[in-house]
Design an enzyme around this catalytic site. Structure first.
Site, mmCIF file in Angstrom:
data_model
loop_
_atom_site.group_PDB
_atom_site.id
_atom_site.type_symbol
_atom_site.label_atom_id
_atom_site.label_comp_id
_atom_site.label_asym_id
_atom_site.label_seq_id
_atom_site.Cartn_x
_atom_site.Cartn_y
_atom_site.Cartn_z
ATOM 1 N N PRO A 89 -40.826 -32.967 68.920
ATOM 2 C CG PRO A 89 -40.837 -34.587 70.623
ATOM 3 C CD PRO A 89 -41.663 -33.487 70.027
ATOM 4 C CG ASN A 90 -42.535 -36.615 65.351
ATOM 5 O OD1 ASN A 90 -41.685 -37.256 65.962
ATOM 6 N ND2 ASN A 90 -43.781 -37.004 65.227
ATOM 7 C CE LYS A 97 -46.110 -41.810 64.377
ATOM 8 N NZ LYS A 97 -46.320 -40.346 64.300
ATOM 9 C CG HIS A 136 -48.895 -40.882 69.559
ATOM 10 N ND1 HIS A 136 -48.368 -39.666 69.930
ATOM 11 C CD2 HIS A 136 -49.030 -40.837 68.206
ATOM 12 C CE1 HIS A 136 -48.229 -38.907 68.857
ATOM 13 N NE2 HIS A 136 -48.613 -39.585 67.806
ATOM 14 C CB THR A 153 -51.181 -31.888 63.044
ATOM 15 O OG1 THR A 153 -52.203 -31.034 62.578
ATOM 16 C CG2 THR A 153 -51.796 -32.969 63.864
ATOM 17 C CB THR A 154 -46.262 -33.905 63.739
ATOM 18 O OG1 THR A 154 -45.789 -35.131 64.293
ATOM 19 C CG2 THR A 154 -45.093 -32.986 63.457
ATOM 20 C CG ASP A 171 -49.676 -32.084 52.878
ATOM 21 O OD1 ASP A 171 -49.724 -31.423 53.941
ATOM 22 O OD2 ASP A 171 -49.942 -33.302 52.833
ATOM 23 C CD GLU A 192 -48.677 -38.242 57.355
ATOM 24 O OE1 GLU A 192 -48.608 -39.264 58.067
ATOM 25 O OE2 GLU A 192 -48.954 -37.118 57.805
ATOM 26 C CG ASP A 249 -46.113 -34.717 59.425
ATOM 27 O OD1 ASP A 249 -45.022 -35.296 59.348
ATOM 28 O OD2 ASP A 249 -46.645 -34.393 60.511
ATOM 29 C CG ASP A 266 -48.314 -29.274 56.890
ATOM 30 O OD1 ASP A 266 -48.462 -29.619 58.075
ATOM 31 O OD2 ASP A 266 -48.377 -30.071 55.928
HETATM 32 C C1 XBP Z 1 -50.114 -34.417 59.876
HETATM 33 C C2 XBP Z 1 -50.649 -35.315 60.889
HETATM 34 C C3 XBP Z 1 -49.791 -35.929 61.848
HETATM 35 C C4 XBP Z 1 -48.913 -37.073 61.409
HETATM 36 C C5 XBP Z 1 -48.531 -37.882 62.617
HETATM 37 O O1 XBP Z 1 -51.051 -33.346 59.717
HETATM 38 O O2 XBP Z 1 -51.819 -35.481 60.979
HETATM 39 O O3 XBP Z 1 -50.648 -36.460 62.799
HETATM 40 O O4 XBP Z 1 -49.636 -37.861 60.489
HETATM 41 O O5 XBP Z 1 -48.014 -37.102 63.594
HETATM 42 P P1 XBP Z 1 -50.619 -31.957 59.104
HETATM 43 P P2 XBP Z 1 -48.202 -37.475 65.145
HETATM 44 O O6 XBP Z 1 -49.563 -32.208 58.070
HETATM 45 O O7 XBP Z 1 -51.892 -31.437 58.500
HETATM 46 O O8 XBP Z 1 -50.136 -31.065 60.219
HETATM 47 O O9 XBP Z 1 -48.316 -38.955 65.240
HETATM 48 O O10 XBP Z 1 -46.964 -36.948 65.809
HETATM 49 O O11 XBP Z 1 -49.445 -36.792 65.642
HETATM 50 MG MG MG Z 2 -49.544 -31.867 56.006
#
Ligand code: XBP
Ligand code: MG
Length: 239
Positions: free
Chosen positions: A122-123, A80, A77, A118-119, A178, A18, A11, A9
């Site tokens: 690009p991130n 963002k 978004h 999930t992100t 996480d 976050e 994020d 994962d």
């Molecule tokens: C992480 C997320 C992501 C980020 C924001 O989930 O939920 O949405 O908070 O990313 P995980 P975006 O770590 O479970 O994958 O704004 O690009 O969606």
């Molecule tokens: Mg995560």
């Protein structure tokens, strides 16, 4: 068993991103002249909805309104994501302890490394550029991101996609997560899971994880996990 592939994962697991995401959301809201502001306490609950667009939609629902429209939320978004990329390029986030050593060591030993996040793509590139100075494809053999699946975590789709791109069955890989949503997603794909809780997820119940560790530093890994990963508890030379 041969050493497993590692599926990470992003994020919260590779880095505590976050707070940067939250700040980027708040800046994007302000730039769109939207009077939303997410505090840390609000964001802890909002994180139960994975995906930024979905999270904004969930927040809008709590306000009992249909404005801004879905199209406007998608525009906000996009803004963002650009703000977040700029923040990471400016060094706003660093890898969590042990992550660089684990991934660099695994790659050096030839273990496949993947991302299931999930992100958006690009991130992921923004993080690897900031941490390693290279695009994500230079670090990870396989990358599965939120915009590629029908259902985000806790659905298993992202980990299933990563496994299919690795061309491996679930018992030949280990997931690193996480969050409870991430744990459920990885377990839904049949994976064994290492959970390293972070600031926003430490209150959750991760007791069904195969391994629950405070960090990915060698000293914090249990002996069986360190053995499975081919990691040695201490690289220090005896004096
Ligand atoms: C992480 C997320 C992501 C980020 C924001 O989930 O939920 O949405 O908070 O990313 P995980 P975006 O770590 O479970 O994958 O704004 O690009 O969606
Ligand atoms: Mg995560």
């Amino acid at each position: 068993m041969t050493q497993p592939a590692l599926i990470f994962d992003v994020d919260g697991t590779l880095a505590e991103t976050e707070e940067a995401h939250r700040a980027a959301f708040n800046r994007a809201f302000a730039e769109a002249c939207l009077d939303w502001h997410w505090t840390r306490d609000m964001y802890r609950d909002l994180l139960n909805t994975t995906g930024g667009v979905e999270r904004m939609g969930a927040y809008r629902a709590t306000l009992g309104t249909e404005v801004p429209s879905d199209a406007t939320l998608r525009d906000i978004h996009r803004a963002k994501t650009a703000i977040y990329g700029g923040m990471l390029a400016g060094g706003a986030v660093t890898l969590r302890p042990g992550v660089r050593e684990l991934i660099d060591g695994a790659r050096a030993r030839g273990l496949p490394c993947a991302v299931a996040t999930t992100t958006s793509r690009p991130n992921v590139d923004a993080l690897t550029q900031s941490a390693w100075g290279v695009p994500a494809t230079d670090i990870f053999d396989v990358i599965a991101t939120g915009e590629e699946v029908a259902a985000k975590k806790p659905a298993p789709d992202l980990f299933q996609l990563a496994l299919s791109r690795l061309d491996l069955p679930a018992d030949q890989a280990i997931a690193f997560e996480d969050s409870l949503n991430g744990l459920r997603s990885a377990q839904g794909a049949g994976l064994r899971v290492v959970v390293t809780p972070d600031f926003y997820t430490e209150h959750q119940d991760h007791s069904t994880a195969d391994w629950l560790v405070s960090s990915l530093m060698p000293a914090d890994l249990s002996d069986d996990l360190a053995h499975l990963l081919g990691v040695h508890a201490s690289a220090e030379m005896p004096s």
